[in-house]
Design a protein around this motif. Structure first.
Motif, PDB file in Angstrom:
ATOM      1  N   UNK A 195      -2.038 -43.505  57.271  1.00 29.36           N
ATOM      2  CA  UNK A 195      -1.272 -42.744  56.290  1.00 29.36           C
ATOM      3  C   UNK A 195      -0.105 -42.066  56.990  1.00 29.36           C
ATOM      4  N   UNK A 196       0.787 -41.523  56.192  1.00 26.97           N
ATOM      5  CA  UNK A 196       2.006 -40.952  56.738  1.00 26.97           C
ATOM      6  C   UNK A 196       1.758 -39.858  57.758  1.00 26.97           C
ATOM      7  N   UNK A 197       0.769 -38.997  57.472  1.00 27.17           N
ATOM      8  CA  UNK A 197       0.510 -37.908  58.401  1.00 27.17           C
ATOM      9  C   UNK A 197       0.017 -38.429  59.744  1.00 27.17           C
ATOM     10  N   UNK A 199       0.808 -41.326  61.052  1.00 28.27           N
ATOM     11  CA  UNK A 199       1.957 -41.914  61.731  1.00 28.27           C
ATOM     12  C   UNK A 199       2.831 -40.829  62.348  1.00 28.27           C
ATOM     13  N   UNK A 200       2.997 -39.757  61.586  1.00 21.11           N
ATOM     14  CA  UNK A 200       3.846 -38.677  62.072  1.00 21.11           C
ATOM     15  C   UNK A 200       3.240 -37.979  63.289  1.00 21.11           C
ATOM     16  N   UNK A 201       1.936 -37.714  63.211  1.00 22.32           N
ATOM     17  CA  UNK A 201       1.300 -37.030  64.338  1.00 22.32           C
ATOM     18  C   UNK A 201       1.237 -37.945  65.551  1.00 22.32           C
ATOM     19  N   UNK A 203       3.442 -40.097  66.250  1.00 23.77           N
ATOM     20  CA  UNK A 203       4.802 -40.069  66.767  1.00 23.77           C
ATOM     21  C   UNK A 203       5.020 -38.838  67.643  1.00 23.77           C
ATOM     22  N   UNK A 207       5.821 -38.811  71.686  1.00 27.63           N
ATOM     23  CA  UNK A 207       6.989 -38.156  72.268  1.00 27.63           C
ATOM     24  C   UNK A 207       6.601 -37.100  73.297  1.00 27.63           C
TER      25      UNK A 207
ATOM     26  N   UNK B 167      -5.888 -38.761  53.445  1.00 28.41           N
ATOM     27  CA  UNK B 167      -6.001 -37.754  54.498  1.00 28.41           C
ATOM     28  C   UNK B 167      -5.616 -36.370  53.984  1.00 28.41           C
ATOM     29  N   UNK B 169      -4.456 -32.597  55.186  1.00 25.42           N
ATOM     30  CA  UNK B 169      -3.927 -31.827  56.309  1.00 25.42           C
ATOM     31  C   UNK B 169      -4.526 -30.425  56.291  1.00 25.42           C
ATOM     32  N   UNK B 171      -3.529 -28.089  58.997  1.00 28.48           N
ATOM     33  CA  UNK B 171      -2.718 -27.248  59.873  1.00 28.48           C
ATOM     34  C   UNK B 171      -1.404 -26.904  59.163  1.00 28.48           C
ATOM     35  N   UNK B 174       1.673 -28.487  60.541  1.00 28.67           N
ATOM     36  CA  UNK B 174       1.787 -29.916  60.256  1.00 28.67           C
ATOM     37  C   UNK B 174       2.179 -30.158  58.799  1.00 28.67           C
ATOM     38  N   UNK B 175       1.701 -29.286  57.894  1.00 24.03           N
ATOM     39  CA  UNK B 175       2.117 -29.420  56.490  1.00 24.03           C
ATOM     40  C   UNK B 175       3.627 -29.242  56.406  1.00 24.03           C
ATOM     41  N   UNK B 177       5.883 -29.708  58.720  1.00 24.70           N
ATOM     42  CA  UNK B 177       6.574 -30.867  59.312  1.00 24.70           C
ATOM     43  C   UNK B 177       6.503 -32.082  58.402  1.00 24.70           C
ATOM     44  N   UNK B 178       5.364 -32.195  57.708  1.00 24.78           N
ATOM     45  CA  UNK B 178       5.181 -33.308  56.781  1.00 24.78           C
ATOM     46  C   UNK B 178       6.250 -33.256  55.683  1.00 24.78           C
ATOM     47  N   UNK B 181      10.056 -32.111  58.136  1.00 23.78           N
ATOM     48  CA  UNK B 181      10.359 -32.667  59.443  1.00 23.78           C
ATOM     49  C   UNK B 181      10.323 -31.601  60.509  1.00 23.78           C
ATOM     50  N   UNK B 184      11.061 -35.028  65.540  1.00 20.70           N
ATOM     51  CA  UNK B 184      10.760 -36.436  65.696  1.00 20.70           C
ATOM     52  C   UNK B 184      10.734 -37.190  64.368  1.00 20.70           C
ATOM     53  N   UNK B 185      10.618 -38.440  64.448  1.00 20.76           N
ATOM     54  CA  UNK B 185      10.482 -39.330  63.291  1.00 20.76           C
ATOM     55  C   UNK B 185      11.734 -39.368  62.432  1.00 20.76           C
ATOM     56  N   UNK B 219       3.115 -45.693  55.087  1.00 18.26           N
ATOM     57  CA  UNK B 219       3.242 -44.547  55.987  1.00 18.26           C
ATOM     58  C   UNK B 219       4.680 -44.437  56.500  1.00 18.26           C
ATOM     59  N   UNK B 222       6.945 -43.020  53.866  1.00 21.95           N
ATOM     60  CA  UNK B 222       6.810 -41.573  53.736  1.00 21.95           C
ATOM     61  C   UNK B 222       7.798 -40.857  54.659  1.00 21.95           C
ATOM     62  N   UNK B 223       7.885 -41.357  55.891  1.00 17.54           N
ATOM     63  CA  UNK B 223       8.793 -40.720  56.841  1.00 17.54           C
ATOM     64  C   UNK B 223      10.243 -40.939  56.418  1.00 17.54           C
ATOM     65  N   UNK B 226      11.286 -38.551  53.668  1.00 16.80           N
ATOM     66  CA  UNK B 226      11.534 -37.194  54.135  1.00 16.80           C
ATOM     67  C   UNK B 226      12.933 -37.059  54.719  1.00 16.80           C
TER      68      UNK B 226
END
Lengths: 646, 445
Positions: A195-197, A199-201, A203, A207, B167, B169, B171, B174-175, B177-178, B181, B184-185, B219, B222-223, B226
């Motif tokens: 899922x997107x989260x 993939x983001x984590x 990433x 890094x 999933x 979240x 944290x 992290x929410x 950033x989701x 941003x 990264x990404x 996924x 999604x990025x 954003x």
């Protein structure tokens, strides 16, 4: 809450269908003479036709009236099972029937007009049919199974970045924790959701790790990253294609041309490689386009479905992700490139090499920690730090690691099965030695002979803590843990109304302590059929408190009473006698459950009925020849080295 | 996104064809709502139920709410926005595990296959508006504690498809950033490259692997969404006001740590939900205020001893029964029930504060609360009995005129929760004929 939920809680949310190995399969020994027919001996000739119609009829007559159709009691449709010709495919459902019959939990008293369960003759008939189901499943079983294209787990990704980039940095904490199905492992592809989260984590983790590998301005002295082709090979776990080599070389050149520093260009290239699905997903064993069989015969002799051998690079990854939780090193890849890895002797020698490597501790922590539940100690199971200042994070880490190191020792040294429960050698830090009240053998982690009461799994603090509630011990929890996680015979969920029975008797039992309360619910027929099996096992460990400290009095101030009894086996007192009783009378169940858990972990997929044959075979190897032979049999078994083509 | 389907279709009929290829839009088109801002939806879940009677308000004969239950005092200030429907139940999955897993799907729970026969309502909406939001359906949980912290059914309320939990979240950083941003990404050329690689792979893999790769593509998208969202001018205008409105979007004070205090932690998560809905980053959100059998020590609530789940079995006071912690004891059922109530009331306070926040955020023609439909409740009725009937459920917010608040809905018969879900879907503009087994939405107007 009631014992009902205590059992439900630990193992069986709802009516779970965890594979229950039972009955005749417990055959290893004199324990059950009536079950002397080992599947191999019975051979492929056995099939459901020989089971006899009358046998199935008992189940049909006594179960189907309530358990039929979409409105079946407990949602369990035995009518469908009875009607089906394919008994092997329904193996797990039939085992559920078996568990109920063997424990006399079903049929319920109101159905039989007596206490619960079948009378002797019906019971024999039903079990004889269920034995035939097992034989049929064995005869037809053993297929390779499908390999899912699962992603790396959180731990695998973190370890892969450590190994590839040679950084001493654990980025696992940057990733969300994995959800796990009951009695399963984080390696299970069915729960490795993408899922997107994630993939983001991933990433972010990539890094952070790359930045750590490329310190400001220059590569750290004495450490250099492999050149691009070598790095690609290790990241993708196979030789990179010409197109891939060109792609990343071009990326690096473009970055340099647009004014990036050499480190900056390298950084971007590394990030691109480590973001690729070829790194983050397990795809190293993908056959070429348009040829799902990978150039092999599609349907070898005896296979029900088409299958093929796993490619050499697939084998390399299976081995290294199993023992290192990380990609193969150059040596493994060289052997795969040369095509010699599939040679059984080479493969076994590599397995031995990987197990001997310090990185094998990752496997032991992950596998044993999840199998036994000890990974939760100090994490999900955390004592209140204010009330329990002696339970430091470092002590609980030592407790977890003791179990991992102990288990790894058994594998590395090819110990007999008996050592799992009776072995005295263990690994203590100074803090853990102090906690156990013994002399520390050295500085850091030291291998040492533990006191007698600390022998085997039942003496390990992490095991005893993992099988307790955060603030007290529970014989029910410990007993259910032994039945489920060690013997693979989880108690069935409690019958309806169990809690009411208990509530009525509870108040009368206030005086007598934990054993008196539990004796009471065992006095009720509805509870007794299961708690007679659960509680006595747990009481054998009552001499340890909720953190695994020795104690003379239980949580309610009663003197500890470690007497217990194995159903159909001997009475005993204390952990060592419990261990000996299990090894003598439940050896088959124990060895098969260890085999089952290892296979589930190693394959990274849910096990199916056809895997039970492999489990029986691996269990026999463990029982007779110990852990070394088991590991060799595991990595050469058909589901590990072959894959079904779908 | 334009849907290829112009006429309402039965969801079941659709799912039969759509299970394998979930990427294709398969739901009925949104009803036209060009001028009005869209209705946002939120589902807030708490575990372990409430003591029998602690959800019961006093109301007039015609159903007008006079006063909420005293244990719900924090929500009293929102009474006029609240509807309490009685006799709600989940027909085909109950309790800590199955009830949680099916709370938003209204379908059977299949334990062996980890299957709640979803998609859940939030994912149904998400799929319809997939291209319009960064995270169309935000999914958040309080981080777990105690047993079952990693268990699938007790931690899963949202299902993208049968057997595919979404999933959640935990944290707050992290929410954030989701949604917005944070470095990264943001490399679109890298993401393009990854998509190329996945598409090349899809030609080579088996059917089941293709589903995994589809999830991987989702996924990546999604990025990408954003990146587009944070570069959008309207987003920038709205977010420029966020901090003065009290939302956690402050360039001067980024979210750096997870608050130690459990109340502050939950409040921050809920503020992020408000921010997501208000900014347009999300269309809907589901929040688990704790996992389905929370054994959290709730000693942060004044006067409370013991774990939430132990307290929920409030009729056992001995402290010696299984799953009580054996150390904590209660002098009477009454005092244990008071503590159980206090834990639930404490969570009501979090929710009331969240509703305050929604009411304070301006939206065309009123507040965000007027444009929202919030369902709040549990999958268990009385915690001690593991009650399955008359679940504690309430609806808050005006849903753009689809909900008339301040009322008790007295149902003569037991009413499946799917009927409420269907009403929510309609309020959100989806013209669906049925959800789960139900084709008659609850009338909330």
């Amino acid at each position: 809450m009631r014992s009902r939920d205590a059992v439900t809680m630990t193992r069986c949310a709802g009516l779970m269908l965890v594979p229950i190995i039972a009955g005749w399969m417990s055959a290893s020994a004199a324990a059950r003479p009536r079950t002397s027919c080992e599947p191999a001996a019975c051979g492929p000739a056995a099939s459901s036709e020989h089971s006899g119609v009358a046998d199935k009829e008992v189940i049909e007559l006594l179960c189907v009236e309530c358990h039929d159709g979409p409105e079946a009691e407990a949602g369990f449709d035995i009518g469908r099972l009875v009607a089906s010709e394919q008994v092997a495919e329904d193996l797990f459902d039939w085992r559920r029937v078996r568990a109920m019959i063997e424990s006399d939990a079903m049929p319920p008293p109101m159905r039989t007009g007596r206490g619960g369960g079948l009378d002797e003759e019906d019971r024999r008939a039903a079990l004889s049919f269920l034995d035939a189901v097992e034989r049929e499943a064995f005869a037809r079983g053993g297929a390779a199974g499908e390999e899912p294209a699962r992603r790396l787990t959180r731990d695998e990704l973190a370890h892969a970045l450590q190994d590839l980039l040679a950084v001493d940095l654990d980025v696992a904490a940057l990733m969300p924790p994995e959800l796990v199905a009951e009695n399963s492992f984080d390696t299970n592809g069915a729960t490795l959701f993408i899922h997107g989260q994630w993939l983001q984590r991933a990433d972010i983790a990539v890094r952070v790790a790359v930045d750590a590998a490329i310190p400001d301005g220059s590569l750290a002295a004495g450490r250099s990253l492999p050149v691009l082709p070598a790095l690609l090979r290790r990241a993708f776990r196979r030789p990179p294609t010409a197109e891939e080599l060109e792609r990343y070389a071009r990326l690096k050149a473009e970055r340099l041309a647009s004014g990036a520093s050499p480190e900056g260009a390298l950084r971007d290239t590394l990030i691109a490689i480590l973001s690729s699905p070829h790194f983050q997903l397990r795809l190293e064993d993908l056959p070429p386009e348009g040829d799902r069989a990978g150039g092999q015969e599609r349907k070898p002799h005896g296979a029900i479905e088409p299958e093929r051998a796993v490619s050499p690079h697939g084998l390399a990854s299976r081995l290294s992700f199993l023992f290192w939780c990380a990609p193969p090193d150059d040596r493994l890849l060289d052997l795969a490139d040369a095509g010699t890895l599939a040679d059984p002797e080479v493969f076994a020698a590599e397995a031995t090499r990987l197990l001997a490597d310090p990185r094998a501790l990752r496997f032991a922590r992950s596998f044993a920690g999840q199998w036994l539940g000890t990974r939760r100690v100090g994490r999900e199971l955390k004592p209140d730090p204010i009330d329990n200042p002696s339970m430091t994070d470092s002590l609980m880490a030592d407790m977890r690691d003791e179990v991992a190191r102990f288990f790894l020792m058994l594998l590395r040294e090819g110990a007999p099965l008996d050592d799992l429960l009776l072995g005295r050698e263990t690994f203590l830090t100074e803090e853990l030695a102090r906690f156990y009240g013994v002399e520390a053998a050295g500085v850091g982690v030291a291998r040492t002979e533990a006191p007698e009461r600390r022998a085997g799994l039942f003496g390990k603090a992490a095991v005893l803590a993992a099988t307790s509630y955060p603030d007290r011990t529970s014989p029910v929890l410990r007993g259910a843990w032994i039945l489920d996680d060690l013997l693979g015979t989880p108690p069935p969920p409690p019958p309806p109304g169990a809690s009411e029975i208990e509530e009525a008797t509870l108040e009368a039992a206030e005086e007598g302590g934990a054993r008196a309360i539990l004796e009471l619910h065992r006095a009720s027929p509805a509870c007794a059929s299961c708690h007679d099996r659960i509680d006595p096992l747990g009481f054998a460990l009552d001499g340890f408190d909720r953190f695994g400290r020795r104690r003379g009095h239980d949580d309610l101030g009663q003197r500890v009473d470690e007497r217990g009894v194995l159903p159909g086996g001997p009475a005993f007192k204390g952990p060592e006698a419990l261990s000996r009783a299990i090894l003598a009378h439940r050896r088959g169940e124990l060895s098969r459950e260890i085999a089952r858990r290892l296979l589930r972990y190693a394959l990274g997929r849910p096990l199916e009925w056809s895997d039970e044959r492999t489990i029986v075979e691996l269990g026999a190897v463990l029982s007779e020849r110990g852990f070394g032979a088991l590991m060799e049999a595991l990595i050469t078994c058909r589901p590990f080295t072959r894959v079904t083509i779908r | 996104m334009t849907s290829p389907l112009r006429r309402p279709v039965a969801r079941r009929a659709f799912l039969r064809g759509a299970c394998a290829t979930i990427v294709a839009p398969y739901l009925e088109a949104l009803a036209p709502r060009e001028s009005a801002p869209p209705v946002r939806a939120a589902w807030l879940y708490f575990p372990n139920g409430v003591a029998d009677g602690s959800w019961q308000p006093s109301a007039d004969r015609d159903g007008r709410l006079r006063r909420l239950n005293k244990t719900m005092a924090p929500l009293e200030r929102h009474r006029e926005s609240i509807v309490i429907p009685q006799k709600m139940f989940t027909p085909r999955g109950n309790g800590h595990g199955a009830g949680t897993a099916t709370w938003l799907t209204g379908a059977d729970w299949e334990h062996r296959e980890l299957n709640a026969h979803g998609p859940s309502i939030d994912q149904v909406i998400a799929r319809e508006v997939a291209d319009e939001h960064v995270v169309p359906a935000l999914t958040i949980s309080a981080r777990g504690e105690g047993f079952f912290a990693a268990d699938v059914p007790r931690n899963t309320m949202s299902w993208a498809a049968p057997g595919r939990p979404v999933f959640r979240e935990t944290d707050p950083r992290a929410v954030f950033q989701q949604l917005f941003g944070g470095g990264p990404s943001a490399d679109t050329s890298l993401l393009d490259d990854l998509k190329d690689q996945v598409r090349a792979l899809q030609r080579r893999v088996s059917q089941s692997d293709r589903r995994q790769l589809d999830a991987y593509l989702d996924a990546i998208r999604t990025l990408e969404r954003r990146i587009a969202f944070v570069q959008d001018e309207a987003t920038a205008r709205r977010l420029a006001r966020a901090s003065e409105l009290g939302l956690p979007f402050d360039p001067e004070r980024p979210i750096e740590a997870v608050p130690e205090d459990h109340g502050e932690y939950l409040d921050l998560l809920l503020d992020l939900v408000a921010l997501a809905l208000w900014s347009g980053a999300s269309r809907c959100a589901s929040v688990m205020l704790d996992h389905g059998q929370s054994n959290r020590y709730c000693t942060f609530v004044p006067g409370v001893r013991g774990t939430w789940h132990a307290l929920s079995h409030w009729k056992d006071t001995s402290g010696k029964t299984e799953d009580d912690d054996g150390v904590t004891s209660w002098s009477s059922r009454g005092s244990k029930r008071e503590m159980y109530d206090a834990v639930v009331t404490w969570h009501h306070e979090r929710v009331a504060r969240f509703l305050d926040r929604l009411a304070s955020l301006p939206e065309t023609g009123g507040s965000l609360l007027d444009q929202s439909m919030v369902m709040y409740g549990s999958s268990i009725a009385d915690g001690h009995e593991h009650g399955e009937r008359d679940l504690p459920i309430l609806i808050a917010g005006g849903a753009g005129g689809s909900v008339r608040g301040g009322r008790l809905l007295r149902h003569r018969h037991e009413t499946p929760l799917e009927r409420l879900h269907l009403a929510t879907l309609r309020a959100a503009g989806l013209r669906l004929d049925e959800f789960g087994d139900e084709d008659s939405p609850l009338d909330l107007t």
